[in-house]
Scaffold this active site. Structure first.
Site, mmCIF file in Angstrom:
data_model
loop_
_atom_site.group_PDB
_atom_site.id
_atom_site.type_symbol
_atom_site.label_atom_id
_atom_site.label_comp_id
_atom_site.label_asym_id
_atom_site.label_seq_id
_atom_site.Cartn_x
_atom_site.Cartn_y
_atom_site.Cartn_z
ATOM 1 N N HIS A 1 68.089 3.722 130.741
ATOM 2 C CA HIS A 1 67.636 3.464 132.111
ATOM 3 C C HIS A 1 66.461 2.485 132.090
ATOM 4 O O HIS A 1 66.449 1.496 132.819
ATOM 5 C CB HIS A 1 67.223 4.774 132.774
ATOM 6 C CG HIS A 1 66.595 4.601 134.118
ATOM 7 N ND1 HIS A 1 67.304 4.212 135.227
ATOM 8 C CD2 HIS A 1 65.304 4.739 134.526
ATOM 9 C CE1 HIS A 1 66.484 4.120 136.266
ATOM 10 N NE2 HIS A 1 65.275 4.437 135.866
ATOM 11 N N ARG B 1 75.885 1.381 132.884
ATOM 12 C CA ARG B 1 74.659 0.990 132.195
ATOM 13 C C ARG B 1 74.834 1.300 130.721
ATOM 14 O O ARG B 1 74.767 2.445 130.298
ATOM 15 C CB ARG B 1 73.468 1.752 132.785
ATOM 16 C CG ARG B 1 72.209 1.688 131.932
ATOM 17 C CD ARG B 1 71.005 2.269 132.636
ATOM 18 N NE ARG B 1 71.146 3.636 133.089
ATOM 19 C CZ ARG B 1 71.036 4.718 132.325
ATOM 20 N NH1 ARG B 1 70.829 4.601 131.035
ATOM 21 N NH2 ARG B 1 71.147 5.924 132.839
ATOM 22 N N TYR C 1 71.539 12.721 126.900
ATOM 23 C CA TYR C 1 72.314 13.269 128.014
ATOM 24 C C TYR C 1 73.728 12.694 128.152
ATOM 25 O O TYR C 1 74.489 13.142 129.003
ATOM 26 C CB TYR C 1 71.566 13.074 129.337
ATOM 27 C CG TYR C 1 71.146 11.649 129.643
ATOM 28 C CD1 TYR C 1 72.027 10.736 130.198
ATOM 29 C CD2 TYR C 1 69.842 11.225 129.383
ATOM 30 C CE1 TYR C 1 71.629 9.437 130.481
ATOM 31 C CE2 TYR C 1 69.431 9.929 129.664
ATOM 32 C CZ TYR C 1 70.340 9.036 130.217
ATOM 33 O OH TYR C 1 69.936 7.747 130.490
#
Length: 390
Positions: free
Chosen positions: A283, A279, A292
């Site tokens: 998200h 990805r 992160y």
């Protein structure tokens, strides 16, 4: 800016402290075989178990599907940032997994998606603008699932795998030779619903393909914190095969999914396909992946871009010229404009609709809640009027 350069854009550097690049996922035994038919450099390779022979027209069609899907996705992301949509889940980087698998389907096969399968919806003939109604809050899905054999988007994580398995069991009972495919992510694979779907699918030999897009991150949770073995190997414990495919290789995704669907139609039961992809974006638009994951990780996957590798192959083999690419660029801009205009022409969501059809004959509590909500809404107007008076 071209469609391709949009994908290859360098990630922004953030002053926010980020975690270092995550460690490789622990494996057991030898490294798993990754089915690949087109390398990141656009070189065609063969695989002994998954042969595929496509014409120049078919290759260009796959490329077109991916380019237009990415353009639609980029426009939807921009519309959300402009306040036209409440939320958007981008598929950036996962175009090959979706287009390749979806183009392996027959018209009579049935699809159970999550909320990110915009490329699959495109291949099933769902108008892209219909996907946006739900994210704008004007409907719960703007298409009839029976028209395209494409179920409405599922927001509850993993539940669609159970729906798909039940539907596939019904297909088998009816004696049909069609197949069912269920899409889900690596995070959903940790849900109990998915485990139950695997169990029922195996025991009842259901004609279902479990297609997992392993994009490496379940929101902010990396795969090595979700599982101790490669994801595709989980199928062994349920008694059906699992295959890991290069999820950025549209040809490999097409070949492997076609094989799995044909296996299901022959009455040989489920298959787990793990599309190993990434990805590239957030998200959803409410997420900030720079919190992160490291820029270096994303840059490594940008080099494996699913669209750029197909373009490289088309150019090397002389299967498409600059006029073709320029025409596709124009088509993508036309699509973006149509999507933008369609969303802005959508009505504002009916804020009272949530109180309708809760009970057939009405209910005092619902009436009370509706009145409270109306009073709350009116307070904003009253506040503005007071400020103007002062």
């Amino acid at each position: 800016m071209t469609v391709e350069s949009t994908a290859a854009r360098k990630p922004r550097r953030s002053s926010t402290k980020r975690v270092s690049a995550k460690k490789p996922q622990p494996e057991t035994g030898t490294d798993p075989e990754l089915v690949q038919l087109l390398t990141p450099d656009g070189v065609r390779v063969e695989h002994p178990d998954y042969a595929i022979d496509l014409s120049a027209d078919e290759l260009r069609a796959l490329y077109r599907d991916m380019v237009l899907t990415r353009r639609f996705d980029a426009e939807a992301t921009a519309l959300q940032r402009q306040g036209e949509l409440g939320l958007w889940a981008s598929l950036l980087g996962q175009e090959a997994a979706q287009i390749g698998s979806a183009r392996a389907l027959r018209d009579d096969d049935y699809v159970f998606p999550t909320y990110r399968e915009h490329g699959v919806a495109w291949c099933r003939g769902v108008d892209p603008t219909n996907l946006l109604g739900m994210f704008r809050g004007v409907n719960h899905g703007g298409w009839d699932p029976t028209t395209n054999n494409f179920h409405l988007y599922t927001i509850v994580i993993g539940s669609q795998t159970l729906h798909a398995t039940g539907y596939a069991m019904g297909v088998a009972k009816d004696g049909a030779d069609s197949a069912v495919i269920a899409y889900f992510g690596d995070g959903a694979s940790s849900q109990g619903d998915v485990a139950e779907a695997f169990t029922f699918g195996a025991v009842y030999n259901a004609p279902v393909v479990f297609f997992c897009q392993n994009n490496q991150w379940a929101i902010s949770e990396p795969t090595e914190k979700q599982m101790r073995v490669p994801l595709y190997q989980r199928a062994q414990g349920y008694g059906f095969p699992g295959v890991r495919v290069d999820g950025n290789d549209v040809l490999a995704c097409l070949a492997v999914t076609r094989w799995a669907l044909e296996r299901a139609r022959r009455g040989e039961g489920p298959t787990l396909v793990e599309a190993f992809t990434y990805r590239m974006g957030a998200h959803t638009t409410s997420d900030d992946p720079t919190k992160y994951r490291a820029d270096e990780e994303r840059e490594a996957w940008v080099a494996k871009d699913p669209i750029l590798r197909v373009r490289a192959y088309l150019e090397k083999e002389g299967l498409a010229d600059e006029a073709y690419f320029a025409g596709l660029e124009d088509e993508s801009e036309t699509l973006g404009k149509r999507v933008r205009e369609a969303v802005r022409a959508m009505p504002q969501p009916d804020q009272l609709a949530i109180f309708e059809n809760v009970y057939a004959d009405g209910h005092a509590l619902v009436d009370e809640e509706r009145a409270q909500f109306l009073a709350y809404q009116a307070s904003f107007t009253e506040g503005s009027a007071s400020e103007e008076g002062n």
